[in-house]
Scaffold this motif. Structure first.
Motif, mmCIF file in Angstrom:
data_model
loop_
_atom_site.group_PDB
_atom_site.id
_atom_site.type_symbol
_atom_site.label_atom_id
_atom_site.label_comp_id
_atom_site.label_asym_id
_atom_site.label_seq_id
_atom_site.Cartn_x
_atom_site.Cartn_y
_atom_site.Cartn_z
ATOM 1 N N VAL A 8 -5.798 29.941 69.228
ATOM 2 C CA VAL A 8 -6.637 31.124 69.434
ATOM 3 C C VAL A 8 -7.018 31.312 70.903
ATOM 4 N N SER A 9 -7.014 30.240 71.671
ATOM 5 C CA SER A 9 -7.437 30.331 73.078
ATOM 6 C C SER A 9 -6.267 30.463 74.039
ATOM 7 N N TRP A 56 -14.967 30.252 70.059
ATOM 8 C CA TRP A 56 -14.453 30.341 71.424
ATOM 9 C C TRP A 56 -14.993 31.585 72.134
ATOM 10 N N ASP A 57 -15.066 32.695 71.427
ATOM 11 C CA ASP A 57 -15.638 33.913 72.016
ATOM 12 C C ASP A 57 -17.089 33.680 72.435
ATOM 13 N N ASP A 62 -8.677 29.524 61.866
ATOM 14 C CA ASP A 62 -8.432 30.198 63.150
ATOM 15 C C ASP A 62 -9.473 31.285 63.427
ATOM 16 N N GLN A 63 -9.867 32.018 62.403
ATOM 17 C CA GLN A 63 -10.880 33.061 62.597
ATOM 18 C C GLN A 63 -12.221 32.453 62.996
ATOM 19 N N LYS A 77 -11.873 31.181 66.561
ATOM 20 C CA LYS A 77 -11.875 32.288 67.532
ATOM 21 C C LYS A 77 -13.299 32.749 67.807
ATOM 22 N N SER A 78 -14.128 32.822 66.764
ATOM 23 C CA SER A 78 -15.510 33.254 66.964
ATOM 24 C C SER A 78 -16.280 32.225 67.802
ATOM 25 N N THR A 123 -14.850 23.468 72.264
ATOM 26 C CA THR A 123 -14.989 24.686 73.073
ATOM 27 C C THR A 123 -15.602 24.386 74.431
ATOM 28 N N SER A 148 -5.792 24.546 66.162
ATOM 29 C CA SER A 148 -6.368 25.868 65.951
ATOM 30 C C SER A 148 -6.960 26.404 67.246
#
Length: 211
Positions: A156-157, A203-204, A196-197, A200-201, A79, A152
């Motif tokens: 997601v990004s 990356w957020d 992926d979930q 995603k967290s 990330t 992944s």
């Protein structure tokens, strides 16, 4: 604590082998201290949760992983590379005996890990543990390679990650992923998030703290 296990997925009954790294050795020593103390003090009640590879952040993006200096874990390095803090990610080896040649690990969302702590504590507080020392694997039960984790992130990004393949790193084992049946059946706990979930967290969180 397992070192390079002989069989996958790894059960709690797998032998604890000589650690491949100082970090792995600290895990083994920690368990030895807790187990030995329980052996000589029956009033002490303890559960060891054997984490596999925690990753991700709280869905609010208010709590996450912020390593000091250069990250030693894969996901924050990914990330940080994605957000532009790091120039390039190094993938340590693509010649391991795995489907794509990169190391395999069991990546578990940190929120799922936190929930495992809650159910383990509830078990101790309710006196449901038949022995005063128990051990449970905490993972997803599935292995993902380094290239799987990179893919992944890219999904997601929506970003292409800058990475290169370099030589193997000392202390890295080929593969490690958990057999989680014991935790599923006895604790009533199971990981609920996909790779992926969890990514995603992560990356957020990374985007939030850099903005």
């Amino acid at each position: 604590v397992y070192g390079q296990a002989d069989q996958m997925p790894i059960t709690e009954d797998a032998p604890v082998k000589k650690a491949e790294s100082p970090y792995g050795n600290t895990k083994q020593i920690g368990e030895e201290i807790i187990r030995d103390t329980c052996n000589v003090n029956s009033e002490l009640q303890a559960i060891s949760l054997r984490y596999f590879n925690p990753m991700g952040a709280h869905p609010s993006a208010e709590i996450g992983e912020l390593p000091i200096g250069v990250p030693q874990n894969l996901v924050p390095f990914i990330t940080q590379t994605g957000v532009g803090l790091r120039e390039k990610l190094s993938v340590f080896g693509d010649d391991y005996p795995t489907p794509d040649g990169t190391c395999i690990r069991d990546y578990i969302h940190v929120v799922d890990l936190a929930k495992a702590h809650v159910v383990a504590l509830e078990r101790l507080l309710a006196g449901k543990n038949p022995q005063n020392y128990e051990v449970f694997n905490v993972g997803t039960g599935a292995g993902s390679s380094v290239l799987d984790v990179i893919s992944s992130f890219e999904r997601v990004s929506g970003k292409k990650l800058n990475y290169k393949i370099v030589n193997r790193r000392e202390g890295d084992i080929t593969a490690a992923y958990a057999d989680t049946k014991k935790a599923n059946e006895i604790l009533g706990w199971k990981a609920g998030s996909t790779l992926d979930q969890a990514m995603k967290s992560a990356w957020d969180w990374e985007q939030r703290i850099r903005n």
